[in-house]
Design a protein around this motif. Structure first.
Motif, mmCIF file in Angstrom:
data_model
loop_
_atom_site.group_PDB
_atom_site.id
_atom_site.type_symbol
_atom_site.label_atom_id
_atom_site.label_comp_id
_atom_site.label_asym_id
_atom_site.label_seq_id
_atom_site.Cartn_x
_atom_site.Cartn_y
_atom_site.Cartn_z
ATOM 1 N N THR A 1 0.831 -1.193 0.000
ATOM 2 C CA THR A 1 0.000 0.000 0.000
ATOM 3 C C THR A 1 0.872 1.251 0.000
ATOM 4 O O THR A 1 2.055 1.205 0.310
ATOM 5 C CB THR A 1 -0.913 0.051 1.247
ATOM 6 N N ASP B 1 -4.403 4.372 9.594
ATOM 7 C CA ASP B 1 -5.021 3.120 9.162
ATOM 8 C C ASP B 1 -5.918 3.340 7.947
ATOM 9 O O ASP B 1 -5.990 2.501 7.051
ATOM 10 C CB ASP B 1 -5.793 2.458 10.308
ATOM 11 N N LEU C 1 -3.716 3.525 4.783
ATOM 12 C CA LEU C 1 -3.287 2.253 4.235
ATOM 13 C C LEU C 1 -4.444 1.439 3.673
ATOM 14 O O LEU C 1 -4.283 0.736 2.675
ATOM 15 C CB LEU C 1 -2.532 1.443 5.293
ATOM 16 N N LYS C 2 -5.609 1.529 4.281
ATOM 17 C CA LYS C 2 -6.750 0.742 3.813
ATOM 18 C C LYS C 2 -7.378 1.296 2.536
ATOM 19 O O LYS C 2 -7.863 0.537 1.696
ATOM 20 C CB LYS C 2 -7.832 0.699 4.900
ATOM 21 N N ARG D 1 1.020 -5.990 2.321
ATOM 22 C CA ARG D 1 -0.287 -5.884 2.974
ATOM 23 C C ARG D 1 -0.708 -7.280 3.413
ATOM 24 O O ARG D 1 -0.775 -8.197 2.600
ATOM 25 C CB ARG D 1 -1.318 -5.319 1.985
ATOM 26 N N PHE E 1 -7.515 -5.956 7.324
ATOM 27 C CA PHE E 1 -6.140 -5.556 6.985
ATOM 28 C C PHE E 1 -5.395 -5.523 8.321
ATOM 29 O O PHE E 1 -5.597 -4.635 9.140
ATOM 30 C CB PHE E 1 -6.191 -4.189 6.311
ATOM 31 N N CYS F 1 -2.153 -2.424 9.296
ATOM 32 C CA CYS F 1 -2.416 -1.100 8.720
ATOM 33 C C CYS F 1 -2.043 0.046 9.662
ATOM 34 O O CYS F 1 -2.751 1.050 9.762
ATOM 35 C CB CYS F 1 -3.875 -0.979 8.299
ATOM 36 N N TYR G 1 3.316 -2.097 9.796
ATOM 37 C CA TYR G 1 3.577 -2.107 8.356
ATOM 38 C C TYR G 1 5.073 -1.866 8.182
ATOM 39 O O TYR G 1 5.553 -0.731 8.254
ATOM 40 C CB TYR G 1 2.753 -1.033 7.646
#
Length: 740
Positions: free
Chosen positions: A183, A270, A273-274, A650, A659, A662, A667
């Protein structure tokens, strides 16, 4: 019309030199203002509620409890009852409040009910995805030297011919290769601060697309693009993910309109990243046949992967990567998953394709027991971009820098120091680039002041500095004499920063505009100097007869001839135009580069830990504008490559669709001690200068995955087939004799 060329090689005072960034002090001292830093008086802080489920339908949505939370000023739905949620984190509602804490309390008070639906997040197992009906249409492309006859069934002929070619090969490699989704991890998350001035919107947006996002705000707000100003002086990373206003940008603008107050809405980590974009995954099964020298004679592969909830993935057109053997069949199957949406990530498709295919070429060398360098060298005649000679020269340079001849050993046959083994690997890459559309306004003031204005952006690449260098070089002035105005959509339009097209485009427009302005100054100065305009030059802060500094005017004296008003000249470049005035057959910019990268690693066979020892990047570049910022681009790209080769992925939970990693804490990215010694070298034969400026941001990020994977395979004698090569995957490959 001026002759739009660069100064002759060796005569430039600024171009090609190492020049400090003109915004370096602002960034180092913290006075540079990013979108995240813009907080006008009375600003409201907004936060979004994301779905906890990967796949669900909203059955009830009640915002009223949030409206009662102290400090909450406005609440707005971003989804409606009945809407389908297709990934965890998809936005449900947004709250604007006096403080971030009040906004968080408001989000917690919102009541949402869901009908949870079956989800699918597995992009690795193609058979399982097919059985679950999560795959898109299989596509196939075949290129064979031998064509089927008129009466042949083409599919059967292709199958038979592929099998015949494989059987006739001196060596055949059958392998699995892959690279997981990653990501975006921009240091400054996506978002904006929006405020209204009457009926006009000002959006302080973290964006790679200053000129192009105004209309994206305007349409959903039911205003026109001229009523929107997008402002972005600095941006904390984009890498392909920040071209749009996005739903959250529009939500912030609507809340600002509703409340009559500025609204700041920046994504939480978060959410970043999502939701803010991922690079597609790619997994490949290949059968590759080669002759006794390692020259590939037949390629047969099937790859798959995910671009999230919509069909997509790594295009089959880049398989096998750079190399184009005479006989090949490539098939591709997209997998639909309930994961966040895909967005461009530096050099889309290329890093995955390189990692999935140039590893197979290295495995051919391993199976034949010959030097990987020789296998790559012998396959250069089949490269698809016509740069075989460039790669050959770059390979020689890289090999000397890393000590390939002295250090290379057969796969798995190197010296061991306890459980530590070392290895070498290489890969090659290509990129098109070229200059993007750009328009600028060059302004020369009667007092000698110079400024250029254009709605471009500086992603941290040094674009602002390079623009100033081009203008200063043209006028024969020091860099500090030129003011560069960028980052505002009200300025003359310039293209988005994507595809490594920015530097070529802005150099084109600013060089063209500056040369045209200089012609006008020459026309005014010539009578004063008793010469013709064509006999003048701008050098060392003076307008002079060529080679005669004693027959000259100072820059300020020449500019005073303008009278009361400044000289304003538009510089313009249009990509692909047939008009020579706008860039047809331009000598200022170019496209298509090649690069070679080599990696040296140390692998601990007991722990599975891979350590970078040395990484060499040799890059075909064309004309270097700023040697310092150009090198910085390659260093940064290599570090990003080390990240996806060894650390970054990911991780999705198959049971919940969540996920799992995240957050910054989970990460994983490389730290300073993880990158080893990075060596950067430009490939600059004399002819390169005449090619003009070529974009550099993306090409060097392509090869690291394959080069590092090949180095690990050389060290261990087995392939760790999936990136990132985590300790677990390394140990698994060792335990399975090469397949994890």
């Amino acid at each position: 019309m001026a002759d739009y060329v660069w100064p002759k090689q060796g005569t430039a005072s600024l171009l090609g030199k190492e020049i400090d960034r003109i915004d370096g002090v602002e960034k180092a001292t913290g006075t540079a203002k990013y979108a995240y830093d813009i907080t006008p008086p009375r600003t409201l802080h907004a936060r979004m509620l994301g779905s906890p489920h990967a796949h669900a339908k909203i059955t009830a949505l009640d915002l009223s409890p949030a409206q009662k939370v102290p400090g909450v000023v406005a609440v707005s739905a971003m989804k409606e009852v009945g809407n389908e949620i297709r990934w965890q984190g998809d936005q449900i509602a947004v709250v604007a409040a006096e403080t971030e804490g009040a906004a968080a309390e408001g989000l917690a008070a919102i009541k949402v009910e869901y009908e949870v639906l079956p989800h699918w997040v597995n992009d690795v197992d193609l058979a399982a995805a097919v059985a679950a009906k999560q795959t898109g249409k299989l596509t196939e492309d075949v290129q064979l030297e031998k064509e089927p006859g008129d009466d042949d069934d083409e599919d059967k002929f292709n199958d038979a011919e592929i099998e015949r070619l494989l059987k006739a090969s001196a060596v055949v490699v059958e392998g699995d290769y892959g690279i997981h989704s990653i990501t975006h991890m921009c240091l400054e998350p996506h978002g904006s601060t929006c405020e209204w001035e009457g009926n006009k919107l000002v959006a302080h947006l973290s964006t790679q697309n200053v000129s192009g996002t105004g209309a994206q705000f305007a349409d959903p707000l039911k205003i026109t693009a001229d009523e929107v100003t997008v402002h972005c002086d600095f941006i904390g990373g984009g890498f392909g993910s920040k071209f749009a206003a996005d739903t959250w940008g529009v939500a912030a603008a609507k809340l600002a309109k509703e409340t009559g107050r500025p609204v700041k809405l920046m994504l939480d980590r978060d959410q970043e990243l999502k939701t803010a974009g991922c690079r597609p995954s790619g997994f490949l099964k290949a059968r590759v046949g080669a002759d006794k020298d390692g020259v590939v004679t037949v390629w047969d592969s099937h790859h798959w992967g995910t671009a999230g909830p919509t069909p997509g993935g790594v295009t089959q057109g880049v398989i096998p990567y750079v190399f184009d053997p005479k006989n090949r069949r490539r098939r591709m199957t997209p997998i639909n998953t309930n994961t966040g949406p895909v967005r461009a990530w530096r050099a889309p498709n290329h890093p995955q394709a390189c990692a999935m295919t140039q590893t197979a070429y290295d495995d051919i060398a391993a199976k034949l027991g010959i030097d990987s360098y020789d296998v790559f060298l012998r396959n250069l005649p089949s490269v698809s971009n016509g740069k075989a000679d460039v790669y050959r020269a770059e390979m020689e340079i890289a090999a000397k820098l890393i000590g390939w001849k002295e250090k290379w050993h057969a796969h798995g046959r190197g010296d061991k120091q306890g459980s530590i083994v070392t290895g070498l690997g290489m890969a090659i890459h290509t990129w098109g680039g070229g200059g993007g559309n750009s328009t600028c306004l060059i302004k020369v003031h009667p007092d000698g002041g110079v400024e250029t204005t254009l709605a471009s952006q500086d992603l941290g690449t040094g674009n602002r500095t390079c623009i100033g260098m081009v203008v200063a070089e043209t006028f024969g002035l020091p860099l500090e004499a030129v003011k560069v105005n960028i980052g505002n959509s009200k300025y003359p339009a310039s293209g988005p920063s994507g595809g490594s097209t920015t530097i070529g485009g802005v150099c084109e427009s600013n060089r063209r505009g500056s040369l045209d302005a200089l012609d006008k100054l020459f026309a005014l100065a010539a009578p004063k100097l008793g010469a013709r305009p064509g006999e003048l030059e701008a050098k060392n802060g003076r307008i002079q007869v060529v080679g005669k500094p004693d027959q000259s005017l100072s820059w300020k004296q020449a500019c005073s001839l303008l009278g009361m008003n400044p000289l304003e000249v538009k510089g313009e470049y249009v990509r692909g135009t047939k008009d020579p005035k706008l860039g047809a057959d331009s000598k200022l910019s170019n496209q298509q580069v090649g690069g070679v990268q080599m990696a040296e690693v140390a692998v601990d066979r007991e722990t599975g830990v891979v350590k970078m020892k040395k990484f060499v990047a040799v890059q075909d570049i064309g004309l270097v504008v700023n040697r310092q910022t150009a090198a910085a681009q390659i260093y940064g790209s290599v570090i990003m490559g080390i990240a996806y080769a060894l650390f970054e992925e990911r991780i999705m939970d198959a049971q919940t669709g969540a996920f799992l990693n995240c957050e910054i804490a989970s990460y994983k990215l490389p730290r300073l001690g993880d990158t080893g010694d990075i060596v950067v070298e430009f490939y600059e034969p004399e002819s390169e200068y005449s090619r003009g400026v070529i974009g550099l941001g993306e090409p060097p990020v392509i090869s690291p995955g394959a080069a590092i994977s090949n180095a690990v395979a050389n060290a261990l004698g087995v392939r760790v087939p999936i990136l990132p090569m985590t300790p677990q995957r390394v140990l698994s490959a060792l335990g399975k004799g090469g397949r994890a």
